[in-house]
Design a protein around this motif. Sequence first.
Motif, PDB file in Angstrom:
ATOM      1  N   PHE A 166      37.694  40.168  47.776  1.00 14.43           N
ATOM      2  CA  PHE A 166      37.403  41.557  47.415  1.00 14.43           C
ATOM      3  C   PHE A 166      36.587  42.240  48.515  1.00 14.43           C
ATOM      4  O   PHE A 166      36.742  43.419  48.768  1.00 14.43           O
ATOM      5  CB  PHE A 166      36.634  41.565  46.095  1.00 14.43           C
ATOM      6  N   ALA A 220      49.332  43.683  42.364  1.00 17.46           N
ATOM      7  CA  ALA A 220      49.243  42.289  41.920  1.00 17.46           C
ATOM      8  C   ALA A 220      50.639  41.694  41.863  1.00 17.46           C
ATOM      9  O   ALA A 220      51.638  42.410  41.897  1.00 17.46           O
ATOM     10  CB  ALA A 220      48.580  42.202  40.546  1.00 17.46           C
ATOM     11  N   THR A 222      39.442  40.801  40.347  1.00 14.38           N
ATOM     12  CA  THR A 222      40.231  40.277  41.466  1.00 14.38           C
ATOM     13  C   THR A 222      40.042  38.767  41.608  1.00 14.38           C
ATOM     14  O   THR A 222      40.888  38.092  42.186  1.00 14.38           O
ATOM     15  CB  THR A 222      39.864  40.968  42.796  1.00 14.38           C
ATOM     16  N   LEU A 235      45.539  40.031  42.791  1.00 18.97           N
ATOM     17  CA  LEU A 235      45.110  41.399  42.478  1.00 18.97           C
ATOM     18  C   LEU A 235      44.227  41.966  43.580  1.00 18.97           C
ATOM     19  O   LEU A 235      43.254  41.332  43.994  1.00 18.97           O
ATOM     20  CB  LEU A 235      44.339  41.408  41.150  1.00 18.97           C
ATOM     21  N   THR A 236      44.587  43.153  44.036  1.00 19.03           N
ATOM     22  CA  THR A 236      43.687  43.917  44.912  1.00 19.03           C
ATOM     23  C   THR A 236      43.424  45.259  44.252  1.00 19.03           C
ATOM     24  O   THR A 236      44.314  45.835  43.616  1.00 19.03           O
ATOM     25  CB  THR A 236      44.289  44.151  46.308  1.00 19.03           C
TER      26      THR A 236
END
Lengths: 437, 378
Positions: free
Chosen positions: A70, A199, A116, A149-150
């Motif tokens: 992240f 994602a 994330t 996931l970002t």
Amino acid sequence: MSDQDTPQATPNPRTAAPSDPEPSGPRLSRRRLFGVAGAGVALAGVGAAAGYAAGSSAGSAAARDGVVAFRGDRQAGIITPAQGRLHFVALDVTTPDPAAVRRLLQRWTLAAERMTAGLETTEGGAVGGNVQAPPADTGEALGLAASSLTLTFGIGASLFAKLGLDAQRPAALADLPAFTGDKLDPARSGGDLCIQACADDPQVAVHAVRNLVRMGFGTTSVRWSQLGFGRTSSTSTAQTTPRNLFGFKDGTNNLKAEEPAELDRHVWVQPGDGPDWMAGGSYLVARRIRMHIEIWDRTSLSEQEIIVGRTKGEGAPLGRAAEFDTADFSAKGADGEPVIATEAHIRLASAESLGGVKILRRGYNFVDGTDGQGHLDAGLFFIAFVRDPATQFVPMQRALSTKDVMMEYLEHTGSAVFACPPGLGPGSYWGQALFDA
Amino acid sequence: MSRRSAAVLLTTGVAAVLAGCTSTAPPASDAANAPIEVRAGDTSCELAKAEAPAGTISFAVTNTGSKVTEFYLYGTGDRIMGEVENIGPGLTRPLIVEVPDGGTYTTACKPGMAGDGIRAPFTVTGTATRSVDDNAKLAEAAAGYQRYVTSQIEALVAKNQEFVDAVKGGQVEQAKALFPISRTYWERIEPVAESFGDIDPKIDGREDDEREPGVAFTGYHRLEKDLWVDGLQADSPAMADQLQADILDLQNRVRTVELTPVQLANGAKELLDEVATGKITGEEDRYSHTDLYDFKANVEGSQAAVAALRPVIDEKDPQLGPTLDQRFAAVEALLETYRAGDGFVLYTQLTPEDVKKMADAVDALGEPVSQVAGTVTA
């Protein structure tokens, strides 16, 4: 949800649900840290535990357990290898109080970092809390992996005047000019803030946006939102080129994570380009492009290929054999006409035609139900990251909107530009550099 | 609500504590707690003194008039601190109220047990040590809200009778003017009515609701359709009488309802859900388009439930109360901009931008209100 949530004491990380295989060692240690971190120290502690990536976030993107770092010099979700699914949301700020926005950004950052990492928004948030209270986490991602996931955060031009931050507004963050054929819907355009959630699993992306939206009630309000189900570009040489809903490979010549010098030139805002808080960031241009796919589907293969300038099967530039062969824009056929038509899409969009301009594309296919007239409301949600929209996106779109034959099958229905700040160091939160400036 | 039913309200364990907190039992023989004499006449309400130190305050209410009367002590925003009801002529009844905080309160005698009553300010000095525990506070919250419900139903019965009379008298314009006013009292307490499954559909059912075979479309919205769309029908007077009968049925049944603090908090949330799904969409009052009156009433009802729980909220989470204050105020300020005379503009006069602003304000309020149940039970 009130401003003073603190993580529940009971550890209940999302990935620890019974159906999920036990994650590997490094992840366990991170989870333990979440378990002991109180709200006040979590900002700093989590950053350190997640392994603050001093370099590019792209390098760690394909981490074993599907967790994309992240924090780092750059925000994740830009040159991170494009994930398969998108949920994008644009929000308006509903308060004139910068302190309230700042508090929300702090809470968002904590929750975003947790999500994330494959965790709930707060420790035990989904089912570990008081049964008389609505759960702090909405729960639909319980048992799902981090799924690469970002969450990428951006700021719209309209925010600056609203919060009295005009002096910090970058000149590059300006409304786009009108382009020929635009049919922009104000309800699908603009916004004070944006969050791009990408994602491998659509439910993970939707969960992230939904929970952040929920945390924002009272401070922000959803202006528009867009789901994308398939990537239309690759941002790494490790990825194959996907196809858009016209059936063509898209983004073959896209900028890639493996070209750092090109990224510095075309994607990352450089020191001196504008206000200091944006150095290392990038401008996100979003365009909702409706495709009249039913009409396109009645077009002959030959015409489709002439319009695009590539073969449909291999994706090779016309006149060449393979996808990544260099297009020869000067080649002429036996009839003396250019092999790649003067108004072919790839010619108009090429750096050669645009004085060297390149962009990083990161768009997604969408189908939003029907248009009520028996057609699919389908298209391409175009996302580009650029160093300066005015000198990169604007000339490109101007050329396409006036000359590209493909425009007969397209309609731009939404538009927005956001300034995405650089990545977060340990303990910092989304937009902090702007608010501290 | 009778004193006896107040005890029924409370769950075991809580009841005992409440009994020591606001009770009609004879006070302990402590000179400092000597009851304040109240002489409640048909047109007067005389207190021996209008000031008392914070803590346990005792009243001895004597009905010197000819009508059955009640006596109330109200806090800010008409939060009921304590009340004693159903005092017949010539009788004296005690009231003991726990008032921990100093400030200006309001006393009221209600001869005939209706209306706002004969009111006067009452000063409480100092601050008492908060000896009551959480359960007592929660019990007082539930009891206080119960009193609010009772007072709203009283007003509903009276105002709806005016509406019924106008319908039966064929006074269409008068009936149209009274329709949203009568509904205001109903909408403030609708979740309580909904707790009786059969009453809400009869009073507030919509034409397209699914009904059991043979069950007719009755209540407010049937009369609304008559008044605004079809004109008064042969059975409109009977419909009006039926509405009033159903409301009186509600009044009777509320006397025995038991509300827990969680139900109270959830009622506050449900009222905002009503706004979000029914009023903001213009679905509720689709013939009269007086949805904003209902909107306002739902918010007021929600605020009353939250106000009753406020001492507990403040103790458990000092930040939630101010957030609630700010968000309630924002909704009310927004609604005020849609005032027309004593009422509100019609739903059909709203633009999509107006509706979006309202939705934003209700979303902003709904989130902290949804935290109340968890907070008070934490």
